[in-house]
Scaffold this motif. Structure first.
Motif, PDB file in Angstrom:
ATOM      1  N   UNK A  82       4.587   0.750 -60.421  1.00  0.00           N
ATOM      2  CA  UNK A  82       4.464   0.943 -61.857  1.00  0.00           C
ATOM      3  C   UNK A  82       5.734   1.559 -62.419  1.00  0.00           C
ATOM      4  N   UNK A  83       5.813   1.581 -63.741  1.00  0.00           N
ATOM      5  CA  UNK A  83       6.941   2.182 -64.436  1.00  0.00           C
ATOM      6  C   UNK A  83       6.467   3.399 -65.205  1.00  0.00           C
ATOM      7  N   UNK A  84       7.273   4.445 -65.170  1.00  0.00           N
ATOM      8  CA  UNK A  84       7.090   5.593 -66.050  1.00  0.00           C
ATOM      9  C   UNK A  84       8.075   5.394 -67.200  1.00  0.00           C
ATOM     10  N   UNK A  85       7.590   5.398 -68.447  1.00  0.00           N
ATOM     11  CA  UNK A  85       8.437   5.077 -69.598  1.00  0.00           C
ATOM     12  C   UNK A  85       8.308   6.155 -70.666  1.00  0.00           C
ATOM     13  N   UNK A  86       9.418   6.446 -71.337  1.00  0.00           N
ATOM     14  CA  UNK A  86       9.425   7.427 -72.413  1.00  0.00           C
ATOM     15  C   UNK A  86       8.788   6.846 -73.663  1.00  0.00           C
ATOM     16  N   UNK A  87       7.903   7.606 -74.296  1.00  0.00           N
ATOM     17  CA  UNK A  87       7.248   7.153 -75.527  1.00  0.00           C
ATOM     18  C   UNK A  87       8.273   6.903 -76.624  1.00  0.00           C
ATOM     19  N   UNK A  88       9.280   7.759 -76.715  1.00  0.00           N
ATOM     20  CA  UNK A  88      10.310   7.607 -77.738  1.00  0.00           C
ATOM     21  C   UNK A  88      11.566   6.973 -77.216  1.00  0.00           C
ATOM     22  N   UNK A  89      11.467   6.249 -76.101  1.00  0.00           N
ATOM     23  CA  UNK A  89      12.641   5.815 -75.361  1.00  0.00           C
ATOM     24  C   UNK A  89      13.284   4.534 -75.811  1.00  0.00           C
ATOM     25  N   UNK A  90      14.305   4.174 -75.058  1.00  0.00           N
ATOM     26  CA  UNK A  90      15.067   2.966 -75.289  1.00  0.00           C
ATOM     27  C   UNK A  90      16.284   2.968 -74.399  1.00  0.00           C
ATOM     28  N   UNK A  91      16.829   1.781 -74.142  1.00  0.00           N
ATOM     29  CA  UNK A  91      18.046   1.684 -73.352  1.00  0.00           C
ATOM     30  C   UNK A  91      17.891   2.094 -71.902  1.00  0.00           C
ATOM     31  N   UNK A  92      16.639   2.137 -71.412  1.00  0.00           N
ATOM     32  CA  UNK A  92      16.420   2.468 -70.014  1.00  0.00           C
ATOM     33  C   UNK A  92      16.343   3.951 -69.721  1.00  0.00           C
ATOM     34  N   UNK A  93      16.613   4.795 -70.722  1.00  0.00           N
ATOM     35  CA  UNK A  93      16.557   6.238 -70.487  1.00  0.00           C
ATOM     36  C   UNK A  93      15.109   6.702 -70.455  1.00  0.00           C
ATOM     37  N   UNK A  94      14.811   7.587 -69.508  1.00  0.00           N
ATOM     38  CA  UNK A  94      13.445   8.061 -69.347  1.00  0.00           C
ATOM     39  C   UNK A  94      12.535   7.037 -68.717  1.00  0.00           C
ATOM     40  N   UNK A  95      13.100   6.006 -68.073  1.00  0.00           N
ATOM     41  CA  UNK A  95      12.311   4.949 -67.434  1.00  0.00           C
ATOM     42  C   UNK A  95      12.538   4.993 -65.924  1.00  0.00           C
ATOM     43  N   UNK A  96      11.456   5.070 -65.168  1.00  0.00           N
ATOM     44  CA  UNK A  96      11.547   5.178 -63.712  1.00  0.00           C
ATOM     45  C   UNK A  96      10.510   4.281 -63.054  1.00  0.00           C
ATOM     46  N   UNK A  97      10.923   3.637 -61.956  1.00  0.00           N
ATOM     47  CA  UNK A  97       9.996   2.814 -61.183  1.00  0.00           C
ATOM     48  C   UNK A  97       9.413   3.650 -60.059  1.00  0.00           C
TER      49      UNK A  97
END
Length: 466
Positions: A170-185
């Motif tokens: 799964x991916x952990x994603x930032x609610x206010x994110x973009x550009x891959x920042x705050x995104x982790x597999x």
């Protein structure tokens, strides 16, 4: 909402009002690109600059410059009050934020409206609706668009139970994110808690919002997006782009239209993107991004970017439409100047992002002074850049030096043209990613077309740089 209401929210009149002077609140190649369209349209372009950029190429192209502050972006390009004050001081009727920095910042949009200045972009309400990724997912679901399973906000304490329902990887994603920042597999349940905590920390640092959510990871996906243009009442699409060549969720190469895509699926994505824009009563340029599951021949909504995209030139190349000019027309209060039937893509376009990075050393940024810069020219070749001999590449900002765009009647011809154009790029004084792009466009899988988002990682590993 009506177009008049949208225009009122952004500080414009309910009837069309020509723009005479625009503040360009950005830097680099996008600033130069906006300035050139403004000048072609007879609009004065004033560039807001940090101290570092006061003598840049965009500054020399502009009709005038106005100082924002010292080099760090937090004290200049990201300072809402400084941008609005600069617009007021120079008598600008509008602010064009480009991409990045404050381009999707609802505080800037509201502040412009309060000062009687047009924000060239979406309304504050629309920026809020799509800037929060969970709210955007909700709008997509309400518009009948498939979303990736998951989408519930989480913290480290309750992540395990939620992850069990979604399933790994799964991916952990930032609610206010973009550009891959705050995104982790995450593939190992034992690493979930620490990964969520790391993503929350990154999200707080990057966006001032620590919230993250979990989403199922689709391994064989392609990143395909649809360009939209709306005037608050009517929305049209300008076709697809493929942005699947990525490194750690950062796009490297984009092309239009998306190759090797089932035409029925493409049309379904066009319709889905338009429905999303219509639900918001969308105003301005926006891009709806999808993850295409190549095995199941299906797609899922990812997010919407409420601004002009870095990769917009490939859409311009195949449609013949100046997207900045259309942004400005909508900002002036005009209804859309084209119908869906008038959008007729021709040929194929590919864009390479050339960065000042040492790609052989984990893409380490390489600031410095450009001692020599030589860019290709000719039929079907476009270079968007702010770099020439003597240009400074400061350490404070994104390392993008130029975008090389080629257009040809077919994708095969575009690949050949790109290969030739890359061979004629000469930049000295800083290291660049040109050599990497040359290797990519010579690769058999890329030449065939339709690679997925995991392909570049495999390609890089095959070169010994994984």
């Amino acid at each position: 909402m009506t177009a008049a209401r949208h225009r009122t929210e952004t500080g414009t009149a309910a009837t069309a009002r020509p723009l005479r002077r625009v503040l360009v609140a950005n830097r680099g190649e996008i600033a130069a690109r906006i300035i050139r369209t403004c000048r072609r349209l007879g609009i004065e372009a004033v560039l807001a600059v940090s101290d570092t950029d006061a003598d840049s190429l965009p500054a020399r192209l502009a009709d005038a410059t106005v100082r924002l502050g010292p080099p760090p972006s937090s004290a200049s390009y990201l300072d809402v009050s400084a941008v609005v004050s600069a617009a007021v001081a120079c008598g600008a009727q509008a602010v064009h934020p480009g991409y990045g920095f404050l381009s999707e910042n609802q505080r800037l949009a509201r502040a412009c409206g309060d000062a009687g200045i047009v924000f060239v972009g979406a309304t504050p309400a629309q920026l809020a609706a799509v800037g929060d990724k969970l709210r955007a997912r909700g709008h997509a679901e309400a518009a009948g668009i498939p979303v990736v399973p998951g989408g519930e906000s989480t913290e480290s304490a309750d992540a395990a139970e939620l992850a069990e329902r979604i399933g790994f990887p799964l991916l952990v994603k930032a609610v206010g994110g973009g550009g891959g920042r705050g995104m982790k597999r995450v593939t190992d349940p034992a690493e979930l808690r620490s990964t969520v905590e790391l993503a929350m920390s990154e999200a707080q640092a990057a966006f001032g919002d620590p919230r993250v959510y979990l989403e199922r990871f689709i391994a064989s996906g392609r990143h395909v997006e649809v360009q939209l243009l709306g005037d608050g009442e009517r929305v049209v699409h300008l076709g697809t782009r493929d942005c699947s060549v990525q490194r750690r969720y950062q796009k490297l190469i984009e092309e239009a239209p998306a190759p090797m895509l089932d035409e029925q699926l493409r049309e379904e994505m066009h319709r889905a993107a338009v429905r999303f824009g219509q639900r918001l009563g969308y105003r301005g340029l926006g891009t709806v991004e999808f993850l295409v599951d190549t095995r199941r021949r299906s797609f899922h909504f990812l997010e919407m970017n409420a601004r002009i995209q870095v990769e917009h030139p490939v859409t311009e190349a195949v449609t013949g439409i100046d997207l900045v000019a259309e942004q400005l027309a909508v900002a002036e209060g005009h209804p859309l100047r084209l119908t869906q039937a008038e959008v007729a893509p021709r040929g194929h376009a590919i864009e390479c992002r050339i960065n000042a990075e040492d790609w052989t050393n984990d893409f380490l940024p390489h600031p410095g002074t450009v001692s020599h810069a030589e860019w290709p020219a000719g039929e079907g070749i476009r270079v968007d850049t702010h770099v020439q001999a003597g240009s400074q590449v400061p350490p404070f900002y994104d390392s993008l030096l130029a975008k090389l765009i080629v257009h040809a009647p077919t994708r095969a011809a575009a690949v050949r043209r790109l290969r030739d154009a890359l061979a004629r790029c000469r930049v000295e004084g800083v290291r660049t990613t040109t050599g990497l792009h040359e290797a990519v466009v010579a690769d058999r899988a890329f030449v065939a077309g339709g690679v997925d988002t995991a392909w570049f990682g495999r390609f890089l590993a095959g070169m010994g740089h994984g």
